[in-house]
Scaffold this motif. Sequence first.
Motif, PDB file in Angstrom:
ATOM      1  N   LEU A  40      26.413  -5.487 -31.172  1.00 23.62           N
ATOM      2  CA  LEU A  40      26.001  -6.633 -30.369  1.00 23.62           C
ATOM      3  C   LEU A  40      25.155  -6.188 -29.176  1.00 23.62           C
ATOM      4  O   LEU A  40      24.062  -6.704 -28.946  1.00 23.62           O
ATOM      5  N   ILE A  41      25.634  -5.216 -28.444  1.00 29.86           N
ATOM      6  CA  ILE A  41      24.963  -4.768 -27.221  1.00 29.86           C
ATOM      7  C   ILE A  41      23.547  -4.261 -27.499  1.00 29.86           C
ATOM      8  O   ILE A  41      22.639  -4.496 -26.723  1.00 29.86           O
TER       9      ILE A  41
ATOM     10  N   ARG B  93      21.893  -6.991 -21.593  1.00 31.56           N
ATOM     11  CA  ARG B  93      22.575  -5.762 -22.002  1.00 31.56           C
ATOM     12  C   ARG B  93      23.226  -5.105 -20.786  1.00 31.56           C
ATOM     13  O   ARG B  93      24.369  -4.659 -20.846  1.00 31.56           O
ATOM     14  N   ARG B  94      22.503  -5.037 -19.692  1.00 34.96           N
ATOM     15  CA  ARG B  94      23.046  -4.438 -18.473  1.00 34.96           C
ATOM     16  C   ARG B  94      24.286  -5.199 -17.999  1.00 34.96           C
ATOM     17  O   ARG B  94      25.282  -4.601 -17.595  1.00 34.96           O
TER      18      ARG B  94
ATOM     19  N   PHE C 104      30.119  -5.452 -17.444  1.00 33.55           N
ATOM     20  CA  PHE C 104      31.371  -6.133 -17.768  1.00 33.55           C
ATOM     21  C   PHE C 104      32.325  -5.185 -18.490  1.00 33.55           C
ATOM     22  O   PHE C 104      33.519  -5.098 -18.154  1.00 33.55           O
ATOM     23  N   CYS C 105      31.795  -4.444 -19.466  1.00 32.20           N
ATOM     24  CA  CYS C 105      32.625  -3.493 -20.213  1.00 32.20           C
ATOM     25  C   CYS C 105      33.171  -2.398 -19.299  1.00 32.20           C
ATOM     26  O   CYS C 105      34.330  -1.991 -19.429  1.00 32.20           O
TER      27      CYS C 105
ATOM     28  N   ALA D 165      26.511   2.682 -12.390  1.00 30.78           N
ATOM     29  CA  ALA D 165      25.833   1.529 -12.992  1.00 30.78           C
ATOM     30  C   ALA D 165      25.550   0.445 -11.953  1.00 30.78           C
ATOM     31  O   ALA D 165      24.483  -0.166 -11.962  1.00 30.78           O
ATOM     32  N   LEU D 166      26.498   0.215 -11.061  1.00 30.54           N
ATOM     33  CA  LEU D 166      26.292  -0.799 -10.015  1.00 30.54           C
ATOM     34  C   LEU D 166      25.175  -0.400  -9.053  1.00 30.54           C
ATOM     35  O   LEU D 166      24.501  -1.261  -8.488  1.00 30.54           O
ATOM     36  N   ARG D 167      24.976   0.883  -8.880  1.00 31.35           N
ATOM     37  CA  ARG D 167      23.903   1.371  -8.006  1.00 31.35           C
ATOM     38  C   ARG D 167      22.544   1.406  -8.710  1.00 31.35           C
ATOM     39  O   ARG D 167      21.577   1.900  -8.149  1.00 31.35           O
ATOM     40  N   GLY D 168      22.500   0.924  -9.937  1.00 27.13           N
ATOM     41  CA  GLY D 168      21.239   0.880 -10.659  1.00 27.13           C
ATOM     42  C   GLY D 168      21.020   2.034 -11.612  1.00 27.13           C
ATOM     43  O   GLY D 168      20.025   2.075 -12.323  1.00 27.13           O
TER      44      GLY D 168
END
Length: 174
Positions: free
Chosen positions: A74-75, A83-84, A89-90, A152-155
């Motif tokens: 799916l991703i 996708r990001r 979320f995952c 991931a949160l930092r880009g």
Amino acid sequence: MRAVLNRLYQASGLLAALCIVAIAAMIVVQILSRFLGVYVPATDEFAAALLAASAFLGLAYALRNGAHIRVRLLIARLPGNRRRAVELFCLVVGTALTGAMAYYMVLDSYYAWKLNDYTGVSIPIPKWTLLAPMALGAVVLLIAFADDLVCALRGGQASYMPFEEAEDRIGHHE
């Protein structure tokens, strides 16, 4: 900080490998003891504990090296922003579930120590000594998930992403 975290993941992986070596050594001892007619007590229990320890201690190392199995059917089909969002979320769900697992495993180890709980095998072993390596592995996995989430949160991207991208370039898909 990155170097410290990477050393932590490598040390956890090394401890997992040492547990496997210890299991192999126990098998050799068991074979030799049977050949010599000598009984070595509790080797099965120790091997089981070492197997569990190796599994948990190896989790963070495997995550950081892209060795966990992920189904990306799916991703892989989602456009960039979606996708990001799904990846984030995952990572949030993975971090939360791993946090709960680590919390309860540490608690279980603590209460086994606090209550002076022993195994009921031929050689009584304090249960906390068997539970603590698994709890440690769960805590290191939590740190690895949180590390990936923060990146991931930092880009940036999670540690496993370069491995998946390499698989995509080679043409190996789930």
